[in-house]
Design an enzyme around this catalytic site. Structure first.
Site, PDB file in Angstrom:
ATOM      1  N   GLY A 152      -4.904  -5.253   7.298  1.00 37.46           N
ATOM      2  CA  GLY A 152      -5.997  -4.310   7.471  1.00 37.46           C
ATOM      3  C   GLY A 152      -7.018  -4.661   8.528  1.00 37.46           C
ATOM      4  O   GLY A 152      -7.576  -3.776   9.188  1.00 37.46           O
ATOM      5  N   THR A 162      -0.184   1.102   6.718  1.00 35.79           N
ATOM      6  CA  THR A 162      -0.042  -0.062   5.847  1.00 35.79           C
ATOM      7  C   THR A 162       0.149  -1.292   6.728  1.00 35.79           C
ATOM      8  O   THR A 162       0.871  -1.236   7.724  1.00 35.79           O
ATOM      9  CB  THR A 162       1.148   0.078   4.887  1.00 35.79           C
ATOM     10  N   GLY A 163      -0.515  -2.375   6.362  1.00 37.87           N
ATOM     11  CA  GLY A 163      -0.367  -3.581   7.175  1.00 37.87           C
ATOM     12  C   GLY A 163      -1.587  -4.465   7.038  1.00 37.87           C
ATOM     13  O   GLY A 163      -2.377  -4.314   6.092  1.00 37.87           O
ATOM     14  N   ARG A 218     -13.826  -8.323  -0.062  1.00 37.09           N
ATOM     15  CA  ARG A 218     -13.160  -7.896   1.181  1.00 37.09           C
ATOM     16  C   ARG A 218     -12.610  -6.465   1.035  1.00 37.09           C
ATOM     17  O   ARG A 218     -12.035  -6.102   0.023  1.00 37.09           O
ATOM     18  CB  ARG A 218     -12.018  -8.863   1.482  1.00 37.09           C
ATOM     19  N   GLY A 222     -10.174  -3.674   3.182  1.00 37.07           N
ATOM     20  CA  GLY A 222      -9.254  -3.532   4.308  1.00 37.07           C
ATOM     21  C   GLY A 222      -9.376  -2.171   4.972  1.00 37.07           C
ATOM     22  O   GLY A 222     -10.401  -1.490   4.882  1.00 37.07           O
ATOM     23  N   THR A 254       0.821  -1.207   0.000  1.00 38.51           N
ATOM     24  CA  THR A 254       0.000   0.000   0.000  1.00 38.51           C
ATOM     25  C   THR A 254       0.860   1.264   0.000  1.00 38.51           C
ATOM     26  O   THR A 254       1.947   1.266   0.563  1.00 38.51           O
ATOM     27  CB  THR A 254      -0.882  -0.027   1.268  1.00 38.51           C
TER      28      THR A 254
HETATM   29  N1  ASP Z   1      -3.608  -2.420   4.641  1.00 39.11           N
HETATM   30  C1  ASP Z   1      -3.892  -2.995   3.354  1.00 39.11           C
HETATM   31  C2  ASP Z   1      -5.120  -3.868   3.471  1.00 39.11           C
HETATM   32  O1  ASP Z   1      -5.299  -4.554   4.451  1.00 39.11           O
HETATM   33  C3  ASP Z   1      -2.770  -3.806   2.821  1.00 39.11           C
HETATM   34  C4  ASP Z   1      -1.450  -3.087   2.727  1.00 39.11           C
HETATM   35  O2  ASP Z   1      -1.132  -2.268   3.574  1.00 39.11           O
HETATM   36  O3  ASP Z   1      -0.706  -3.356   1.774  1.00 39.11           O
HETATM   37  O4  ASP Z   1      -5.884  -3.895   2.537  1.00 39.11           O
END
Ligand code: ASP
Length: 348
Positions: A268, A265-266, A242, A244, A214
């Site tokens: 979600g 980012t992480g 889904r 996030g 992200t």
């Molecule tokens: N946070 C994003 C999600 O869960 C994924 C990401 O950070 O790459 O959709």
């Protein structure tokens, strides 16, 4: 009569104390921002298992160049007196157009082999926000999120409705081929193979590469306003539409001039349940924490305890920057007026 006078005197004292308190707070804020840089900008390109041993020099140089171009796009806006919101949009466009990040062009694939993009945008001077989820034909979802902020009475639009809104606004759509990148497609194939072997312990969405690509940006402009934005393809092999944290205001993105701007980012699901971006704001505005204390507490104390992996970037009105992550690495960078650009991928 005497007691009435005493009552009025007490009331007057209370009112004047209250005023004094208010003005003290304003003075504090003024002092905190007195030495602030004219402008500042911080970006991320995702967190995860980002390790030097998995990187080629060419790939590292390409990613660094894309991040540097993104920072330069924001700098161009901010150094010319433009708004934090314009800077965030311009910066994220560059990251969305790069195949290296899980947003726009480089978006990961869903279980069905499609791409469904999420983005959100928030401005800190008025707490206006816009977000889109599950769009499939918009080249720069961050611009659509901003259009929702600027031109609709809603905060969040999804799927076909969000795409109709984009068309009504005269925005260009793009064919699905734009989002096809071989490496993301192979990543989906690996997850599907593992799933077929019965190795998916956590349902259907976790990527064995454990990379969250992200992108996000937070900017502070010369008027002292903060804006934040986040854009993503979500998680590899996601299904059932889904969504996030990235398009969820308060989870993946938040901005308020009184505290800071945040982009996350992480994984979600954790960022939604622990309202991560808003938690950083709340710790600062109600709890009196500094930006660094607030951001570190959420990423290094709250999330690890429950198994939530990822990171965030945050920026306050004094130009302080925090970029904590609890994964091996996070693509991250920043620039403040009069300073050198900083870009880093790996942990300590
Ligand atoms: N946070 C994003 C999600 O869960 C994924 C990401 O950070 O790459 O959709």
């Amino acid at each position: 009569m005497k007691s009435a006078i005493a009552f009025l005197a007490t009331l007057a004292l209370l009112v004047s104390c209250d005023k004094a308190n208010t003005s003290t707070t304003e003075d504090d804020t003024d002092m905190a921002t007195e030495n602030a840089p004219d402008w500042a900008l911080v970006i991320h390109g995702g967190a995860g298992t980002i390790l030097p041993e998995n990187m080629t020099p060419e790939r590292e140089a390409d990613i660094r160049a894309a991040m540097s171009r993104a920072i330069a796009a924001g700098e161009e806006v901010l150094s010319n007196g433009g708004s934090a919101a314009d800077a965030v949009e311009a910066t994220i466009h560059i990251l969305e157009d790069s195949p290296h990040f899980n947003a726009g062009r480089g978006a990961v694939f869903t279980h069905d082999g499609t791409n469904a993009l999420d983005a959100s945008f928030m401005t800190g001077h008025d707490r206006q926000a816009g977000a889109v989820a599950g769009v499939t034909n918009i080249k720069n979802p961050i611009s659509l999120a901003r259009a929702v902020l600027d031109h609709s009475e809603h905060v969040m639009l999804s799927g076909q409705g969000a795409e109709d809104f984009a068309i009504n606004r005269g925005m260009d759509t793009i064919s699905a081929d734009w989002f096809y990148t071989e490496s993301r497609y192979q990543s989906l194939q690996r997850v599907l193979e593992r799933e077929a072997e019965g190795n998916s312990s956590t349902g259907t969405i976790l990527n064995p590469d454990q990379k969250y690509g992200t992108v996000g940006c937070v900017a502070l402009d010369q008027q002292g306003n903060i804006a934040a934005g986040t854009s993503t393809g979500g998680m590899t092999n996601k299904r059932f539409d889904r969504i996030g944290d990235s398009p969820v205001i308060g989870a993946g993105t938040f901005a308020d001039n009184v505290s800071c701007g945040v982009s996350c980012t992480g994984h979600g699901e954790y960022f939604i349940r622990w309202a991560v971006a808003h938690d950083v704001h709340a710790r600062m505005s109600y709890g009196g924490a500094s930006l660094e204390e607030a951001a570190n507490a959420v990423i290094h104390e709250v999330l690890p305890e429950v198994g939530g992996s990822g990171g965030l970037i945050a920026l306050d009105r004094a130009g302080n920057i925090a970029m904590p992550f609890n994964t091996p690495g996070m693509y991250r960078g920043y620039k403040r007026a009069g300073e050198e650009e900083y870009i880093e991928f790996y942990g300590e």
